[in-house]
Write a protein that holds these residues in place. Structure first.
Motif, PDB file in Angstrom:
ATOM      1  N   PRO A  41       2.246  -4.441   3.735  1.00 30.85           N
ATOM      2  CA  PRO A  41       3.520  -3.729   3.794  1.00 30.85           C
ATOM      3  C   PRO A  41       3.323  -2.370   3.136  1.00 30.85           C
ATOM      4  O   PRO A  41       2.456  -2.222   2.264  1.00 30.85           O
ATOM      5  N   LEU A  42       4.109  -1.387   3.555  1.00 33.26           N
ATOM      6  CA  LEU A  42       3.827  -0.007   3.156  1.00 33.26           C
ATOM      7  C   LEU A  42       4.975   0.651   2.419  1.00 33.26           C
ATOM      8  O   LEU A  42       6.147   0.359   2.655  1.00 33.26           O
ATOM      9  N   ILE A  43       4.596   1.578   1.551  1.00 30.23           N
ATOM     10  CA  ILE A  43       5.501   2.589   1.008  1.00 30.23           C
ATOM     11  C   ILE A  43       4.892   3.914   1.420  1.00 30.23           C
ATOM     12  O   ILE A  43       3.779   4.249   1.000  1.00 30.23           O
ATOM     13  N   ILE A  44       5.563   4.654   2.295  1.00 30.68           N
ATOM     14  CA  ILE A  44       5.001   5.913   2.771  1.00 30.68           C
ATOM     15  C   ILE A  44       5.915   7.064   2.338  1.00 30.68           C
ATOM     16  O   ILE A  44       7.134   6.964   2.404  1.00 30.68           O
ATOM     17  N   VAL A  45       5.288   8.141   1.886  1.00 30.22           N
ATOM     18  CA  VAL A  45       6.021   9.239   1.251  1.00 30.22           C
ATOM     19  C   VAL A  45       5.615  10.563   1.885  1.00 30.22           C
ATOM     20  O   VAL A  45       4.442  10.793   2.193  1.00 30.22           O
ATOM     21  N   SER A  46       6.601  11.435   2.061  1.00 32.92           N
ATOM     22  CA  SER A  46       6.354  12.777   2.574  1.00 32.92           C
ATOM     23  C   SER A  46       7.523  13.657   2.173  1.00 32.92           C
ATOM     24  O   SER A  46       8.595  13.163   1.816  1.00 32.92           O
ATOM     25  N   ASP A  47       7.317  14.975   2.258  1.00 31.84           N
ATOM     26  CA  ASP A  47       8.434  15.883   2.027  1.00 31.84           C
ATOM     27  C   ASP A  47       9.155  16.206   3.328  1.00 31.84           C
ATOM     28  O   ASP A  47      10.035  17.068   3.358  1.00 31.84           O
ATOM     29  N   GLU A  48       8.783  15.522   4.405  1.00 31.00           N
ATOM     30  CA  GLU A  48       9.382  15.746   5.718  1.00 31.00           C
ATOM     31  C   GLU A  48      10.231  14.554   6.143  1.00 31.00           C
ATOM     32  O   GLU A  48       9.834  13.394   5.954  1.00 31.00           O
ATOM     33  N   GLU A  49      11.375  14.827   6.752  1.00 36.04           N
ATOM     34  CA  GLU A  49      12.249  13.766   7.238  1.00 36.04           C
ATOM     35  C   GLU A  49      11.582  12.927   8.322  1.00 36.04           C
ATOM     36  O   GLU A  49      11.975  11.779   8.560  1.00 36.04           O
ATOM     37  N   ILE A  79      -4.002  12.714   8.719  1.00 33.27           N
ATOM     38  CA  ILE A  79      -4.827  11.705   8.062  1.00 33.27           C
ATOM     39  C   ILE A  79      -3.963  10.663   7.355  1.00 33.27           C
ATOM     40  O   ILE A  79      -4.247   9.464   7.418  1.00 33.27           O
ATOM     41  N   GLY A  80      -2.919  11.103   6.678  1.00 36.51           N
ATOM     42  CA  GLY A  80      -2.068  10.184   5.946  1.00 36.51           C
ATOM     43  C   GLY A  80      -1.427   9.145   6.847  1.00 36.51           C
ATOM     44  O   GLY A  80      -1.328   7.965   6.495  1.00 36.51           O
ATOM     45  N   PHE A  81      -0.970   9.575   8.025  1.00 38.25           N
ATOM     46  CA  PHE A  81      -0.378   8.640   8.976  1.00 38.25           C
ATOM     47  C   PHE A  81      -1.412   7.617   9.435  1.00 38.25           C
ATOM     48  O   PHE A  81      -1.102   6.431   9.597  1.00 38.25           O
ATOM     49  N   GLN A  82      -2.653   8.058   9.627  1.00 39.55           N
ATOM     50  CA  GLN A  82      -3.704   7.130  10.032  1.00 39.55           C
ATOM     51  C   GLN A  82      -4.056   6.148   8.913  1.00 39.55           C
ATOM     52  O   GLN A  82      -4.327   4.974   9.183  1.00 39.55           O
ATOM     53  N   TYR A  83      -4.054   6.613   7.682  1.00 43.37           N
ATOM     54  CA  TYR A  83      -4.250   5.673   6.569  1.00 43.37           C
ATOM     55  C   TYR A  83      -3.162   4.597   6.599  1.00 43.37           C
ATOM     56  O   TYR A  83      -3.446   3.407   6.442  1.00 43.37           O
ATOM     57  N   ALA A  84      -1.923   5.026   6.797  1.00 47.50           N
ATOM     58  CA  ALA A  84      -0.808   4.082   6.818  1.00 47.50           C
ATOM     59  C   ALA A  84      -0.965   3.084   7.964  1.00 47.50           C
ATOM     60  O   ALA A  84      -0.787   1.869   7.777  1.00 47.50           O
ATOM     61  N   ARG A  85      -1.289   3.575   9.151  1.00 48.19           N
ATOM     62  CA  ARG A  85      -1.442   2.690  10.310  1.00 48.19           C
ATOM     63  C   ARG A  85      -2.550   1.663  10.085  1.00 48.19           C
ATOM     64  O   ARG A  85      -2.382   0.471  10.380  1.00 48.19           O
ATOM     65  N   GLN A  86      -3.680   2.124   9.561  1.00 45.06           N
ATOM     66  CA  GLN A  86      -4.812   1.206   9.401  1.00 45.06           C
ATOM     67  C   GLN A  86      -4.581   0.206   8.270  1.00 45.06           C
ATOM     68  O   GLN A  86      -5.057  -0.937   8.335  1.00 45.06           O
ATOM     69  N   LEU A  87      -3.835   0.587   7.258  1.00 44.52           N
ATOM     70  CA  LEU A  87      -3.479  -0.368   6.216  1.00 44.52           C
ATOM     71  C   LEU A  87      -2.471  -1.387   6.744  1.00 44.52           C
ATOM     72  O   LEU A  87      -2.537  -2.570   6.407  1.00 44.52           O
ATOM     73  N   ALA A  88      -1.545  -0.927   7.593  1.00 44.17           N
ATOM     74  CA  ALA A  88      -0.604  -1.860   8.226  1.00 44.17           C
ATOM     75  C   ALA A  88      -1.344  -2.846   9.112  1.00 44.17           C
ATOM     76  O   ALA A  88      -0.999  -4.035   9.172  1.00 44.17           O
ATOM     77  N   ALA A  89      -2.377  -2.375   9.802  1.00 44.16           N
ATOM     78  CA  ALA A  89      -3.171  -3.242  10.659  1.00 44.16           C
ATOM     79  C   ALA A  89      -3.875  -4.327   9.847  1.00 44.16           C
ATOM     80  O   ALA A  89      -4.174  -5.409  10.361  1.00 44.16           O
ATOM     81  N   ALA A 108       0.865  -1.173   0.000  1.00 41.97           N
ATOM     82  CA  ALA A 108       0.000   0.000   0.000  1.00 41.97           C
ATOM     83  C   ALA A 108       0.902   1.224   0.000  1.00 41.97           C
ATOM     84  O   ALA A 108       1.817   1.326   0.822  1.00 41.97           O
ATOM     85  N   LEU A 109       0.650   2.136  -0.918  1.00 42.85           N
ATOM     86  CA  LEU A 109       1.432   3.364  -1.054  1.00 42.85           C
ATOM     87  C   LEU A 109       0.589   4.536  -0.563  1.00 42.85           C
ATOM     88  O   LEU A 109      -0.521   4.758  -1.064  1.00 42.85           O
ATOM     89  N   VAL A 110       1.102   5.265   0.429  1.00 40.89           N
ATOM     90  CA  VAL A 110       0.376   6.392   1.008  1.00 40.89           C
ATOM     91  C   VAL A 110       1.240   7.640   0.908  1.00 40.89           C
ATOM     92  O   VAL A 110       2.368   7.665   1.407  1.00 40.89           O
ATOM     93  N   THR A 111       0.720   8.681   0.278  1.00 41.06           N
ATOM     94  CA  THR A 111       1.458   9.948   0.200  1.00 41.06           C
ATOM     95  C   THR A 111       1.007  10.862   1.333  1.00 41.06           C
ATOM     96  O   THR A 111      -0.110  10.761   1.840  1.00 41.06           O
ATOM     97  N   GLY A 112       1.903  11.763   1.742  1.00 35.41           N
ATOM     98  CA  GLY A 112       1.585  12.673   2.838  1.00 35.41           C
ATOM     99  C   GLY A 112       1.343  11.934   4.137  1.00 35.41           C
ATOM    100  O   GLY A 112       0.425  12.267   4.893  1.00 35.41           O
TER     101      GLY A 112
END
Length: 259
Positions: A31-39, A17-27, A8-12
């Motif tokens: 496996p995830l690909i998560i992207v942001s412009d922040e370190e 909200i994006g972090f919650q999408y990532a967490r719930q997909l991980a649940a 699952a690929l999640v931007t932002g």
């Protein structure tokens, strides 16, 4: 729901909200690909790994660049990362007159809300169609139906995402690829200048939702193949009432500085 090869690929995904999408997909085992412009995306990746035990690839990328979508797709292809779920969540919010924005900000919001999600869908959906399975979620907003002052680019780009998502939903549905537009109202992410008391009242009456609840509703709609979802009964009431407002009244609101 997932298999070891399907990501699952999640931007932002570094916050809100994006972090919650990532967490719930991980649940759900993705496996995830998560992207942001922040370190901070790397720290969030480690949090998800520890909490859910799934593989997480974290990438720092400025998705406001027009070449970013192709770069991200090429990276996934080169690393053999098969994307089954695409969540186009990255975005920016503002409350400012259009001509008061800088050229740099206008370039960012137009690319981030229209060009990049459209091209990510273009590249990844082709692979999904070949496999006969895929899910794509685009973050729109109820402002897509509200053309008012200080939200010119924001509401217009969200309208693009709503209409674009519906069109491609129809094109891809019978090919096994489901495209869903999520159209929230206010979300408790700290982006708005609202007091905590007003926020709590909004959450009680259902106008304001938490990022966790919104992500849950959005993913449920996506996995059920819905074209769009607008969480919250009051949001539907608001849209009905706003549709009744004539432009002349909105001009008076502006002139009298009511809003």
């Amino acid at each position: 729901m997932s298999n070891e090869k399907s990501y699952a690929l999640v931007t932002g995904a570094s916050s809100g909200i994006g972090f919650q999408y990532a967490r719930q997909l991980a649940a759900k085992g993705y496996p995830l690909i998560i992207v942001s412009d922040e370190e901070a995306i790397h720290t969030k990746a480690e949090e998800i790994r520890l909490e859910y035990g799934v593989k997480v690839v974290s990438l720092v990328s400025d998705l406001g660049r027009q070449e970013a979508a192709k770069e991200l797709y090429d990276y996934c292809h080169a690393e053999s990362l098969e994307v089954e779920v695409l969540v186009n969540n990255a975005g920016v919010y503002h409350d400012r007159d259009f001509i008061a924005d800088t050229p740099q900000f206008n370039h960012l919001i137009l690319n981030l809300h229209t060009y990049t999600p459209a091209m990510l869908l273009y590249y990844f959906s082709k692979d999904m169609v070949e496999r006969g399975k895929g899910y794509i979620l685009n973050m729109s907003s109820i402002t897509s139906d509200i053309a008012v002052q200080r939200l010119a680019t924001y509401s217009a780009t969200k309208a693009f995402l709503k209409n674009f998502s519906r069109s491609v939903h129809i094109e891809l549905y019978h090919k096994g690829v489901y495209v869903t537009a999520v159209r929230p109202g206010a979300v408790d992410t700290g982006l708005y200048s609202i007091s905590r008391t007003a926020t709590k009242i909004g959450m009680v009456v259902g106008y304001i939702v938490t990022p966790q609840r919104l992500a849950r509703r959005g993913l449920r709609a996506m996995f059920h193949g819905r074209a769009q979802v607008t969480p919250g009964f009051l949001n539907h009431v608001l849209l009905f009432l706003v549709a009744l407002l004539p432009t002349c009244l909105l001009r008076l609101v502006r002139r009298w500085r009511i809003f």
